[in-house]
Design a protein around this motif. Structure first.
Motif, PDB file in Angstrom:
ATOM      1  N   LYS A   2       5.434 -13.342  10.710  1.00 41.89           N
ATOM      2  CA  LYS A   2       5.452 -11.924  10.363  1.00 41.89           C
ATOM      3  C   LYS A   2       5.442 -11.789   8.851  1.00 41.89           C
ATOM      4  O   LYS A   2       5.915 -12.694   8.135  1.00 41.89           O
ATOM      5  N   LEU A   3       4.925 -10.681   8.386  1.00 41.06           N
ATOM      6  CA  LEU A   3       4.998 -10.351   6.965  1.00 41.06           C
ATOM      7  C   LEU A   3       5.957  -9.181   6.816  1.00 41.06           C
ATOM      8  O   LEU A   3       5.771  -8.136   7.441  1.00 41.06           O
ATOM      9  N   PHE A  98       8.932  -2.642   6.296  1.00 38.22           N
ATOM     10  CA  PHE A  98       7.906  -2.742   7.336  1.00 38.22           C
ATOM     11  C   PHE A  98       7.760  -4.200   7.757  1.00 38.22           C
ATOM     12  O   PHE A  98       7.697  -5.083   6.905  1.00 38.22           O
ATOM     13  N   VAL A  99       7.667  -4.438   9.062  1.00 33.00           N
ATOM     14  CA  VAL A  99       7.359  -5.780   9.558  1.00 33.00           C
ATOM     15  C   VAL A  99       6.000  -5.721  10.243  1.00 33.00           C
ATOM     16  O   VAL A  99       5.771  -4.899  11.141  1.00 33.00           O
ATOM     17  N   VAL A 100       5.103  -6.581   9.787  1.00 31.85           N
ATOM     18  CA  VAL A 100       3.717  -6.573  10.254  1.00 31.85           C
ATOM     19  C   VAL A 100       3.404  -7.943  10.844  1.00 31.85           C
ATOM     20  O   VAL A 100       3.861  -8.975  10.342  1.00 31.85           O
ATOM     21  N   ASP A 101       2.637  -7.953  11.926  1.00 29.99           N
ATOM     22  CA  ASP A 101       2.260  -9.225  12.532  1.00 29.99           C
ATOM     23  C   ASP A 101       1.205  -9.942  11.693  1.00 29.99           C
ATOM     24  O   ASP A 101       0.293  -9.309  11.165  1.00 29.99           O
ATOM     25  N   VAL A 102       1.350 -11.258  11.574  1.00 32.45           N
ATOM     26  CA  VAL A 102       0.384 -12.064  10.813  1.00 32.45           C
ATOM     27  C   VAL A 102      -0.428 -12.886  11.806  1.00 32.45           C
ATOM     28  O   VAL A 102       0.126 -13.625  12.619  1.00 32.45           O
TER      29      VAL A 102
END
Ligand code: NI
Ligand code: NI
Ligand code: NI
Lengths: 108, 108, 108
Positions: A2-3, A98-102
Motif C-alpha cells: 500500500k502507499l 489516504f491509503v492507496v493500493d499499489v
C-alpha cells in the motif's frame, strides 16, 4: 503493498518521520507550496506491506493528531503590564491520511 | 491507465525525465523537502497506458538504478601528500517505484 | 473515497483552489521543482467522496482548461514603431487529472 499519503503539519513532520524510520518505514517528504493554504503542510509518502498498514497509521496518528496546547505569552510581557497572563488554548497538529493500493512495487 | 510514482535521486532526474519524454511519457517532478531525509530525492509522477508500464519502468530503471562509481580525490591532493590516492567506491542512484491504478484520467 | 491528483498551471492554481474550497473540498498544493519541465506546474491533491468526484472534476476543468487568450504588446511599443500591433493568440491553462481509489481514509 500500500502507499500511504499523509498530509500533516510541518511542526509534526520531524517526529512522524523519525518514528516511522525507527520502525523501518522509509518516508519521502514532499514540499508543499507556501502561501495559498494553511501554512505549514507537509505531504509524506511511504510504501508499506499490507500487514504493516495499521502499525504505520498508528505511528502517524500518535505523532500528528490534533491536540490542544496551552501557550503563555512571555512572562516579561505580563510583568510589564503588571499582571499574570492566563495561558491560552491553541489547536495544533492534525493529519489527513489516504491509503492507496499499489499494483506494482519495485526497487532498482 | 496507471500512475507511476517514482522516487529517484536528484542527480538521476535529468536523465530519467529526458528519456521518458523522448519515449512520449509526460512527467511531473515534485519538489522534495530538503534537510530531513537523504538529501536529493525527487518524486516523479507519470501517467501511462496499461501496456506501456513496462516500457516506462525500464526507462526509469536504466537511468536511475543503484550503481557503484569510483571517485578519486583531486590528484593535486595526492601529489601534495607525495603519494597516489586510490579511487574509492561510492554507491549512487537507486529508485523506489510505485504503480497505482487510475480509475479516471482526464485532460482538460 | 477517491483521491484526485490534478496537475495544473501555476497561474490557474489560485482560482482552482479557491473554487474547490468554496465547494468544501480541501486541497493540498504540492510544489513542483522548477527548471526541468514546463515552468509553472502545480500538483493538487484532494480527497473526495465517490459521489462528489464529478463536481470536483467540473470545478477543476472550469478553472484550468486549455484556452486561447489574445495578448497585445504594450501600445507604447507599437506607437514607437509607428503602427498598431495586432493581438497575438496564446494558449494558456490545461490540466492533467488522475482519479485514484482510496482504500482507507483517516483524519486524526
Ligand atoms: Ni504586552
Ligand atoms: Ni589532502
Ligand atoms: Ni518594440
Amino acid at each position: 503493498m500500500k502507499l500511504i499519503i499523509a498530509i500533516i503539519q510541518d511542526e509534526d513532520a520531524g517526529e512522524v518521520i523519525s518514528n516511522l524510520n525507527k520502525a523501518n518505514f522509509q518516508v519521502t517528504r514532499l514540499a508543499t507550496k507556501g502561501g495559498f493554504l494553511r501554512a505549514g503542510n507537509t505531504t509524506l509518502l511511504t510504501g508499506v506491506e499490507d500487514d504493516k498498514v495499521e502499525e504505520a497509521m498508528g505511528i502517524i496518528e500518535e505523532n500528528s493528531k490534533s491536540r490542544t496546547q496551552y501557550a503563555t505569552l512571555p512572562s516579561s510581557c505580563g510583568a510589564m503590564h503588571g499582571f499574570i497572563l492566563a495561558p491560552i488554548e491553541v489547536n495544533i497538529g492534525g493529519a489527513t491520511v489516504f491509503v492507496v493500493d499499489v499494483e506494482q512495487f519495485k526497487k532498482f
